[in-house]
Design an enzyme around this catalytic site. Sequence first.
Site, PDB file in Angstrom:
ATOM      1  CD  GLN A 145      30.860  46.788  41.992  1.00 14.17           C
ATOM      2  OE1 GLN A 145      30.766  45.569  41.939  1.00 14.17           O
ATOM      3  NE2 GLN A 145      31.658  47.456  41.166  1.00 14.17           N
ATOM      4  CB  CYS A 146      36.070  48.469  44.733  1.00 12.43           C
ATOM      5  SG  CYS A 146      36.180  48.066  46.484  1.00 12.43           S
ATOM      6  CD  GLN A 147      34.767  48.451  36.968  1.00  8.25           C
ATOM      7  OE1 GLN A 147      34.090  47.428  37.077  1.00  8.25           O
ATOM      8  NE2 GLN A 147      35.356  48.795  35.843  1.00  8.25           N
ATOM      9  N   PRO A 269      24.318  45.389  42.745  1.00  6.95           N
ATOM     10  CG  PRO A 269      25.688  47.274  42.998  1.00  6.95           C
ATOM     11  CD  PRO A 269      25.409  45.931  43.584  1.00  6.95           C
ATOM     12  CE1 TYR A 270      27.456  48.789  37.671  1.00 12.09           C
ATOM     13  CE2 TYR A 270      28.098  48.423  39.950  1.00 12.09           C
ATOM     14  CZ  TYR A 270      27.919  49.277  38.871  1.00 12.09           C
ATOM     15  OH  TYR A 270      28.205  50.600  39.001  1.00 12.09           O
ATOM     16  N   GLY A 271      25.171  43.239  36.918  1.00  9.28           N
ATOM     17  CA  GLY A 271      24.958  41.884  36.417  1.00  9.28           C
ATOM     18  C   GLY A 271      26.112  41.020  36.878  1.00  9.28           C
ATOM     19  N   GLY A 272      27.299  41.563  36.710  1.00 11.41           N
ATOM     20  CA  GLY A 272      28.481  40.844  37.144  1.00 11.41           C
ATOM     21  C   GLY A 272      29.617  41.809  37.390  1.00 11.41           C
ATOM     22  CG  MET A 273      32.810  43.745  40.214  1.00  7.49           C
ATOM     23  SD  MET A 273      33.157  45.070  39.029  1.00  7.49           S
ATOM     24  CE  MET A 273      34.942  45.105  39.084  1.00  7.49           C
ATOM     25  CD  GLU A 274      35.426  43.628  35.698  1.00  7.08           C
ATOM     26  OE1 GLU A 274      34.202  43.530  35.906  1.00  7.08           O
ATOM     27  OE2 GLU A 274      35.946  44.667  35.230  1.00  7.08           O
ATOM     28  CG  HIS A 298      30.971  40.808  30.105  1.00  2.00           C
ATOM     29  ND1 HIS A 298      31.001  41.655  29.023  1.00  2.00           N
ATOM     30  CD2 HIS A 298      31.349  41.558  31.166  1.00  2.00           C
ATOM     31  CE1 HIS A 298      31.386  42.851  29.417  1.00  2.00           C
ATOM     32  NE2 HIS A 298      31.598  42.831  30.720  1.00  2.00           N
ATOM     33  CD  GLU A 299      31.303  40.364  34.631  1.00  2.06           C
ATOM     34  OE1 GLU A 299      32.383  40.953  34.762  1.00  2.06           O
ATOM     35  OE2 GLU A 299      30.261  40.944  34.246  1.00  2.06           O
ATOM     36  CG  HIS A 302      36.016  42.100  32.541  1.00  6.87           C
ATOM     37  ND1 HIS A 302      36.499  43.249  31.950  1.00  6.87           N
ATOM     38  CD2 HIS A 302      34.675  42.277  32.659  1.00  6.87           C
ATOM     39  CE1 HIS A 302      35.481  44.072  31.726  1.00  6.87           C
ATOM     40  NE2 HIS A 302      34.366  43.502  32.140  1.00  6.87           N
ATOM     41  CD  GLU A 321      33.231  46.689  31.252  1.00  2.32           C
ATOM     42  OE1 GLU A 321      32.791  45.691  30.651  1.00  2.32           O
ATOM     43  OE2 GLU A 321      33.551  46.661  32.451  1.00  2.32           O
ATOM     44  CG  ASP A 380      29.559  55.201  40.071  1.00  2.05           C
ATOM     45  OD1 ASP A 380      30.191  54.323  39.435  1.00  2.05           O
ATOM     46  OD2 ASP A 380      29.429  55.174  41.313  1.00  2.05           O
TER      47      ASP A 380
END
Length: 624
Positions: A145-147, A269-274, A298-299, A302, A321, A380
Amino acid sequence: MLSEKVQAVIAPHRPKASPEVDPSTLSNYRAFEIGTVHLKFNVDFNNSIVKGNVLYDLKNVGKASEVVLDTSYLTIKQVQVNGSLASFTVGERQGPLGSPLVVSLDNSSVVKLSIDFETTSQCTALQFLEKEATDGQKAPYLFSQCQAIHARSLFPCFDTPSVKTPYEYETTSSLPTIMSGRPNGVEGNIYKFSQPIPIPSYLVAIASGDIDKLPIGPRSHVYCEPKNLKACQHEFKEDMEPFLEAAEKLVFPYPWDQYDALVLPLSFPYGGMENPNATFVTPTLISGDRQNVDVIAHELAHSWLGNLVTNCSWEHFWLNEGWTVYLERRIQGLIHGEPTRHFSAIIGWSDLENSIRAMGDSAKRYSTLVQNLKDRSDPDDAFSTVPYEKGFNLLFMIEQKVGGKEVFDGFIHHYFKEFQFKSLDTYQFLDELYGYFSGKTEQLDSIDWDSWLYKPGMPPTKPHFDTSMVDKCYALADKWYHAVKAGNKTDYKALFKPQDVEGFTANQSVVFLDTLASYGKDGSFAWTFEALNALSEIYTSYSANKNAEVLFRWFIVQVQGKNTSFYTKLGEWLGTVGRMKFVRPGYVLLNKVDSKMAQEYFHKFESRYHPICQAMVRKDLGLS
Ligand code: BES
Ligand code: ZN
């Protein structure tokens, strides 16, 4: 052109040149033109590290005497410049921004920079799971998870969304591997991917484990561990292609070829990551009722916003966002009708109120739309609902000011075409907006830009929403309000029936429960034990609800109302989810009513959470 009036508001904030310089990177990215990045990973499950090599093709347009890259808790093994070993230094750590890697350069204008590196146990971008922590319990698992700024702990990079390049990836792993690119062949243990569209470092992603796939549309697959794969397919297959087609109608054809989604283990850790070509999502979406697919919308959105048109730094995160939420809701509106779009916006407004209310004094500064991270604070820490919902509401307001969505659609198309493959700041957005709507300056000028962009707290105006879908949720909540106010003699079971909520969609339950939870915030209302018990005896379906959004709200109502029997229920549930959206406020809530219990549960479950999530909860509970 901005009007003089708005020019005056903006001038004190506008940088000398756009896009604004990113304060969250230590790299000297502006000195170079950067070609395709070749990135090799070797996943070492035995030692829970990734070994790798990255090769940069740099044109030294700024005549820099050195190249500075971002790193964080990385071991640098070797550096080569144009084929020869080069000396390098890793500077002292600068808090969340990590340690600069400095390599001296000679006068050549073209530089081939090759770096061998290894991650360490302190890596914040990766989580290695033992096989026992996976669904199938057959094989270990790795995901990234880089963002926002964790790519630098995975590989040395220009870790700024201002730098976008194509990537060629090659990963050696004993297990099936997915990366944020187009699959480009597997040779034995080597998985190759190409990402021909220029992307920023925060979109580099990898997952490796016992992963299989099934189709969810003509150009989409879902990936997951075999155990849950069918359930994942069921959850997404109805909506995937309609979402893609709706988004294409609003913007322009999907340029990334395939859209695939990977459902991760619980600790994601997130709902989604694009991540492009491989959206990562939380398994809490798989509720069997297809009611969490808005995260996929949503993703997917993105893909245009964030992934094609990118914020130049995390100070302008709302451009990613806020715009994405706007597009997500337009997609929903196209498919399910305008009332659904407004319904979702109403939920968003209430999320925004809750999130701003919950911000402590030190976090209030992060409730402005344009952020100030020049003191090198951690992006963060700045993360909240604000860029999402304040951003959405600003765009929604602009849509209404310029004459409605049909008129605004022309700008959407124009803006995306203009800025695809680029990174921009809020000022470029504003200039483009005023330029495109040059005949509507007066309407645009009626927006209080100063408050919207730079003032903390709620937006200066609340847009008008169509409440047709929420009215019955409000009415039911209101009936409870008055019943509780009426005092001891209330016969709840005569007044309320399970059927009250049986026909509710998950989102209607969310609104109903959010409204119940909002009572008492001003001190003029207090839940009684009888009322809370009646609530749970009549609406038994809530305690068994599989939808995490609903269940979490249910816990909030009960725990906030101090129904102690729910404290342990919430605590135990927190051990079954890893999504920070639930985990963080869940512990904060428990901490408020019983801080000893909150800490005990956190210690019990801590190791299950992602390192980013662990760090955030520790901060939230004052443990670090
Ligand atoms: N890009 C974000 C997730 C993110 C933001 C990760 C900042 C790290 C730093 C993603 O698109 C997102 O917004 N996810 C939401 C889901 C959504 C439906 C609003 C989430 O995770 O809750
Ligand atoms: Zn998002």
